[in-house]
Motif scaffolding. Structure first.
Motif, PDB file in Angstrom:
ATOM      1  N   MET A 138       0.798  -1.219   0.000  1.00  0.00           N
ATOM      2  CA  MET A 138       0.000   0.000   0.000  1.00  0.00           C
ATOM      3  C   MET A 138       0.834   1.275   0.000  1.00  0.00           C
ATOM      4  O   MET A 138       0.530   2.230  -0.711  1.00  0.00           O
ATOM      5  N   SER A 139       1.907   1.281   0.786  1.00  0.00           N
ATOM      6  CA  SER A 139       2.690   2.523   0.835  1.00  0.00           C
ATOM      7  C   SER A 139       3.357   2.768  -0.524  1.00  0.00           C
ATOM      8  O   SER A 139       3.496   3.904  -0.964  1.00  0.00           O
ATOM      9  N   PHE A 140       3.703   1.680  -1.191  1.00  0.00           N
ATOM     10  CA  PHE A 140       4.293   1.815  -2.528  1.00  0.00           C
ATOM     11  C   PHE A 140       3.278   2.396  -3.505  1.00  0.00           C
ATOM     12  O   PHE A 140       3.571   3.333  -4.252  1.00  0.00           O
ATOM     13  N   ILE A 141       2.055   1.859  -3.480  1.00  0.00           N
ATOM     14  CA  ILE A 141       0.993   2.355  -4.350  1.00  0.00           C
ATOM     15  C   ILE A 141       0.734   3.843  -4.063  1.00  0.00           C
ATOM     16  O   ILE A 141       0.586   4.654  -4.980  1.00  0.00           O
TER      17      ILE A 141
ATOM     18  N   GLU B 122      -5.885  11.355  -1.621  1.00  0.00           N
ATOM     19  CA  GLU B 122      -7.269  11.487  -1.164  1.00  0.00           C
ATOM     20  C   GLU B 122      -7.888  10.139  -0.821  1.00  0.00           C
ATOM     21  O   GLU B 122      -8.580  10.000   0.183  1.00  0.00           O
ATOM     22  N   PHE B 123      -7.615   9.168  -1.680  1.00  0.00           N
ATOM     23  CA  PHE B 123      -8.227   7.857  -1.462  1.00  0.00           C
ATOM     24  C   PHE B 123      -7.815   7.283  -0.105  1.00  0.00           C
ATOM     25  O   PHE B 123      -8.653   6.797   0.651  1.00  0.00           O
ATOM     26  N   PHE B 124      -6.519   7.339   0.187  1.00  0.00           N
ATOM     27  CA  PHE B 124      -6.068   6.713   1.428  1.00  0.00           C
ATOM     28  C   PHE B 124      -6.434   7.541   2.666  1.00  0.00           C
ATOM     29  O   PHE B 124      -6.586   7.012   3.753  1.00  0.00           O
ATOM     30  N   ARG B 125      -6.591   8.873   2.477  1.00  0.00           N
ATOM     31  CA  ARG B 125      -6.939   9.710   3.622  1.00  0.00           C
ATOM     32  C   ARG B 125      -8.437   9.654   3.887  1.00  0.00           C
ATOM     33  O   ARG B 125      -8.864   9.501   5.009  1.00  0.00           O
ATOM     34  N   GLU B 126      -9.214   9.753   2.819  1.00  0.00           N
ATOM     35  CA  GLU B 126     -10.668   9.847   2.978  1.00  0.00           C
ATOM     36  C   GLU B 126     -11.404   8.997   1.952  1.00  0.00           C
ATOM     37  O   GLU B 126     -11.970   9.507   0.990  1.00  0.00           O
TER      38      GLU B 126
ATOM     39  N   ILE C 281      -5.353  -1.406   6.780  1.00  0.00           N
ATOM     40  CA  ILE C 281      -3.980  -1.361   6.278  1.00  0.00           C
ATOM     41  C   ILE C 281      -3.012  -1.018   7.403  1.00  0.00           C
ATOM     42  O   ILE C 281      -3.247  -0.080   8.161  1.00  0.00           O
ATOM     43  N   ARG C 282      -1.965  -1.803   7.522  1.00  0.00           N
ATOM     44  CA  ARG C 282      -0.899  -1.454   8.465  1.00  0.00           C
ATOM     45  C   ARG C 282       0.199  -0.769   7.660  1.00  0.00           C
ATOM     46  O   ARG C 282       0.846  -1.389   6.823  1.00  0.00           O
ATOM     47  N   TRP C 283       0.359   0.523   7.881  1.00  0.00           N
ATOM     48  CA  TRP C 283       1.321   1.268   7.075  1.00  0.00           C
ATOM     49  C   TRP C 283       2.745   0.973   7.529  1.00  0.00           C
ATOM     50  O   TRP C 283       3.017   0.852   8.690  1.00  0.00           O
TER      51      TRP C 283
END
Lengths: 229, 247
Positions: free
Chosen positions: B199-202, B225-229, B242-244
């Motif tokens: 996920m962090s890579f994406i 935006e997607f990952f924040r909201e 997701i575990r960042w």
């Protein structure tokens, strides 16, 4: 060894007998060679045919499967007699060697088709996918990717089969082909001790099959490529 | 310039619907990060796009021209422009790293051997494998094999590169090298569809995130935006789990 046998040795070791046995051995070798070459080519073709997809070749695939399943289930002797009587019935005046060669080829094709099929199946499907997405054709995939990987799986049973086959051609004597076993019997009938005649036959079979074993091992080493799966 | 349009794409596998109407546009230079739970249809979508699984219905167009997956010529033409890298690398086991990269350009496209060889050596150097060019796949680590697979795909000079969970089969310490290669490609402007669980890579590399679930796209948007909201319930639940971590 009984006294009589030792006395027979000088009489047995004549050029005539040697030539007789070697000629018979050459028939054995020729029958096996024809069977092996036809078998690997025709059997290989059937195995490849059975890997094809699509409707167009479906009838041929069915025939190939039927052929393989049928001829692996008929004893060699029965196939031999079938070919013999079929040619008689058809009125063909065929040399005995040709009859033997046809019967041998029918059987070896069925067995080698199965050995090659197993070899092709041993190659991981992802190899086909990789080739497909790079626009390899069916034949290019076989030639460049699949067959080079299948060899190491095909060779050991194929050579096992060749060697078994070399011995099984003895059955061709049943229709009158003077191959090695038949020649031994003939000499035996002429009064030579079985230990001499069949001893010589044994040595000749060994002399033919052992180099084949060595060749098989040699080829296995040659085609051995790193394989992951 | 590639412009890939997917409209209402349906696909089934073993009698089960695996894509239930997917629509997506990919413009030149886009880096689309495809995320979602396992079995949501992300990898299936890539397999359908390269013609490994024929679609049941729907429309795929490339630069406005419709691709008919039942026509061999269409699929061939498509595969000349799209390349895919698989999760399990799928390198040709009977060839060295260099041969893997060279075989399709030389034997399938008929390009001059010397020219392709120089390019292949360059590509393998770019993915950090100049020392291992003559090794066979089973003599390479998973990460090295995956970099060879990327070089092999790039040797076909694709306009769009599809990456199917290319780090999922790798040991954690090997993931970074592969991701660095992909970052480099994104920076160079390569159009990519990346299916990944990293996920962090994406978030860092994608210009757009597409989330799939149950064979459909549930949400798409800009990564930040997607990952924040996330807007949908489904995406919120997914992002929440997701575990960042930094790779």
């Amino acid at each position: 060894m009984p006294h009589g046998v030792i006395e027979q040795i000088p009489r047995f070791l004549t050029w005539y007998n040697a030539a007789f046995l070697l000629r018979a051995a050459s028939f054995t070798l020729a029958l096996s060679a024809v069977g092996s070459v036809v078998g690997i080519l025709a059997g290989g073709a059937i195995a490849v045919l059975r890997r094809t997809r699509g409707w167009a070749l479906a009838p041929l695939r069915g025939l190939g499967t039927l052929y393989v399943e049928l001829f692996r289930r008929i004893p060699f002797l029965v196939t031999l007699l079938l070919v013999f009587y079929a040619t008689q019935l058809g009125g063909y005046d065929m040399p005995l060697f040709a009859i033997g060669a046809i019967a041998v080829s029918l059987i070896s094709t069925a067995y080698l088709a199965e050995i090659v099929r197993a070899g092709l199946a041993s190659v991981h499907p992802n190899q086909w996918h990789s080739a497909a997405v790079a626009n390899f054709s069916f034949m290019q995939t076989l030639r460049l990717v699949v067959i080079p990987q299948a060899w190491s799986v095909v060779l050991p049973p194929a050579f096992g089969f060749f060697i078994m086959f070399l011995k099984d051609t003895a059955l061709a004597s049943q229709v009158g082909v003077v191959e090695l076993t038949y020649a031994g019997k003939t000499l035996n009938n002429r009064g030579f001790a079985p230990v001499l005649t069949f001893g010589a036959v044994l040595l000749l079979y060994f002399a033919m099959s052992y180099p084949l074993t060595l060749l098989g091992r040699r080829l296995e080493v040659l085609v051995a490529r790193p394989r992951h799966r | 310039m590639p412009d890939l349009a997917i409209a209402d794409l349906h696909a089934a596998y073993a009698g089960r619907t695996v894509l239930g109407g997917v629509s997506l546009n990919v413009a030149s230079g886009d880096v689309v990060g495809m995320i979602g739970p396992s079995g949501s249809g992300k990898s299936t979508l890539l397999r359908v796009l390269v013609g490994l699984l024929p679609p049941v219905s729907g429309l795929v167009t490339l630069d406005g021209a419709t691709v008919d997956y039942r026509r061999k010529a269409d699929v061939r033409a498509l595969r000349d422009r799209l390349a895919i890298v698989f999760q399990q690398y799928n390198l040709f086991q009977n060839m060295t790293a260099l041969e893997n990269v060279m075989v399709a350009p030389v034997r399938i496209r008929g390009r001059p051997r010397t020219e392709v060889r120089a390019e292949a050596i360059d590509l393998l150097s770019r993915v950090g494998l100049s020392e291992r060019m003559n090794a066979y796949p089973d003599q390479l680590s998973g990460g090295q094999q995956q970099r060879v697979a990327i070089a092999r795909a790039l040797a076909l000079k694709p306009e769009i590169l599809l990456l199917d969970e290319v780090t999922s089969a790798l040991d954690p310490e090997l993931v970074g090298d592969v991701l660095d290669v992909i970052r480099g490609l994104a920076a160079a402007g390569m159009t990519m569809l990346i299916v990944s669980h990293e996920m962090s890579f994406i978030r860092d590399v994608a210009s757009r995130v597409v989330m799939m679930a149950d064979g459909s796209i549930v949400e798409e948007g800009r990564p930040a935006e997607f990952f924040r909201e996330p807007q949908t319930e489904r995406a919120r639940a997914f992002v929440g789990r997701i575990r960042w971590h930094r790779d």
